[in-house]
Design an enzyme around this catalytic site. Structure first.
Site, mmCIF file in Angstrom:
data_model
loop_
_atom_site.group_PDB
_atom_site.id
_atom_site.type_symbol
_atom_site.label_atom_id
_atom_site.label_comp_id
_atom_site.label_asym_id
_atom_site.label_seq_id
_atom_site.Cartn_x
_atom_site.Cartn_y
_atom_site.Cartn_z
ATOM 1 N N ASP A 1 14.567 -25.506 -2.497
ATOM 2 C CA ASP A 1 14.830 -26.096 -3.810
ATOM 3 C C ASP A 1 15.572 -25.138 -4.734
ATOM 4 O O ASP A 1 15.267 -23.944 -4.804
ATOM 5 C CB ASP A 1 13.519 -26.511 -4.486
ATOM 6 C CG ASP A 1 12.785 -27.600 -3.715
ATOM 7 O OD1 ASP A 1 13.445 -28.304 -2.934
ATOM 8 O OD2 ASP A 1 11.559 -27.737 -3.896
ATOM 9 N N GLU B 1 13.072 -40.853 -2.875
ATOM 10 C CA GLU B 1 12.458 -39.647 -2.327
ATOM 11 C C GLU B 1 11.582 -38.995 -3.395
ATOM 12 O O GLU B 1 12.047 -38.733 -4.513
ATOM 13 C CB GLU B 1 13.556 -38.688 -1.865
ATOM 14 C CG GLU B 1 13.064 -37.482 -1.125
ATOM 15 C CD GLU B 1 14.194 -36.539 -0.724
ATOM 16 O OE1 GLU B 1 13.892 -35.359 -0.470
ATOM 17 O OE2 GLU B 1 15.365 -36.972 -0.676
#
Length: 253
Positions: A60, A49
Site C-alpha cells: 500500500d 474491493e
C-alpha cells in the site's frame, strides 16, 4: 464457475468496461461502510474491493496506508468487518483485499465459512505466494469465494501462465513496480504486457495501482477488460467528496 468469475466475464463479453473501486473498510467508521458500498454500487461499480486494515501493509502507498491507520485507530478488525458485512445487503459482489496475517489470526476455516454469510465473492492476498495457496484452496473449493491472483510487471511468462490457469474471478495485473498511489508513471511496455496476459486468460484482466484518471482507464481499456482504482477513491472519501466519486465512476464505465 464462481459467481464473481461469471459476473465479470458477462460484462467483458458484453463489451462493458469493468470498474472495481477500492475502499479501506472502516476508515470513516464501520457504520459508514454500508453507505459507501451503496454509493459505489449505485454509481455503477462492477464489484467493490474492501481493504482490511493491517499494521504492515507492504503493497500500500501513503493514501491507503493512512486510511488503514485511521481504521486501526477506530479499533476496526477483520472480525468486525465480517460482522458488519453480514448485515449489509448489496447485489454488487464484494472482494476483500487482506494480508495473510489477519486471516491466519482469525482462523482460515472460520474465515471462509463466515464469508458465506456475506456478499464477499473474492479475496486478494498480496503476501500469499502461489506455492502456499494450498493453505486456502482446499477450503475455497466448495465455496463461492474466488482467490484472485496478482501478476507483476516482472513476473516471467511461464509463471503468468500458472497464475492465470489457477486464478479465479479476475486476473489482477499490477501496473507499476512498487506500491499503490496516485500520479504514477507507466512504462511504455505495459500495454504489451496487459495484452499478453489477456490473450492467454479466459478470465477478465484488470489493471491496478496508480490509476486515477479517465485517460488512464481509456488507455488500459485498449488491452484489458478494465481497471481497479484505489487511492483516488480513498482520498476523495476521506475528504467527504462523494459527489466527485459518483461522477468519476460514471465517467469511466
Amino acid at each position: 464457475m464462481k459467481t464473481l468469475t461469471k459476473h465479470l466475464k458477462t460484462k467483458q463479453q458484453n463489451g462493458e468496461t469493468i470498474f472495481v473501486p477500492y475502499i479501506m473498510a472502516g476508515a470513516q467508521g464501520l457504520d459508514q461502510l454500508e453507505s459507501e458500498i451503496s454509493l459505489l454500487s449505485d454509481a455503477g461499480a462492477s464489484a467493490i474491493e474492501l481493504g482490511i486494515p493491517f499494521s504492515d501493509p507492504v503493497a500500500d502507498g501513503p493514501v491507503i496506508q493512512a486510511a488503514g491507520l485511521q481504521a486501526l485507530q477506530k479499533d476496526v478488525s477483520l472480525e468486525k468487518i465480517i460482522a458488519q458485512l453480514k448485515k449489509i445487503k448489496t447485489t454488487t459482489p464484494l472482494i476483500l483485499m487482506t494480508y495473510f496475517n489477519p486471516i491466519f489470526y482469525f482462523g482460515l476455516e472460520k474465515f471462509i465459512q463466515e464469508l458465506q454469510e456475506t456478499n464477499v465473492k473474492g479475496v486478494i492476498i498480496p503476501d500469499l505466494p502461489f506455492e502456499h495457496q494450498g493453505l486456502l484452496t482446499p477450503l475455497l473449493k466448495y465455496s463461492d469465494v474466488a482467490l484472485i491472483p496478482l501478476v507483476a510487471l516482472t513476473t516471467p511468462k511461464e509463471r503468468i501462465v500458472e497464475l492465470v490457469e489457477a486464478g479465479e474471478g479476475f486476473i489482477y495485473a499490477v501496473a507499476v513496480n512498487g506500491v499503490t498511489g496516485i500520479g504514477r508513471e507507466y512504462q511504455t511496455s505495459l500495454d504489451e504486457h496487459l495484452a499478453y496476459i489477456q490473450s492467454i486468460s479466459d478470465k477478465p484482466v484488470l489493471a491496478g495501482f496508480g490509476i486515477s484518471t479517465k485517460e488512464h482507464v481509456e488507455r488500459f481499456r485498449q488491452n484489458c477488460a478494465g481497471v481497479i482504482v484505489g487511492s483516488k477513491i480513498v482520498q476523495l472519501l476521506s475528504e467527504g467528496k462523494t459527489k466527485e466519486i459518483e461522477l468519476f465512476v460514471k465517467s469511466v464505465i
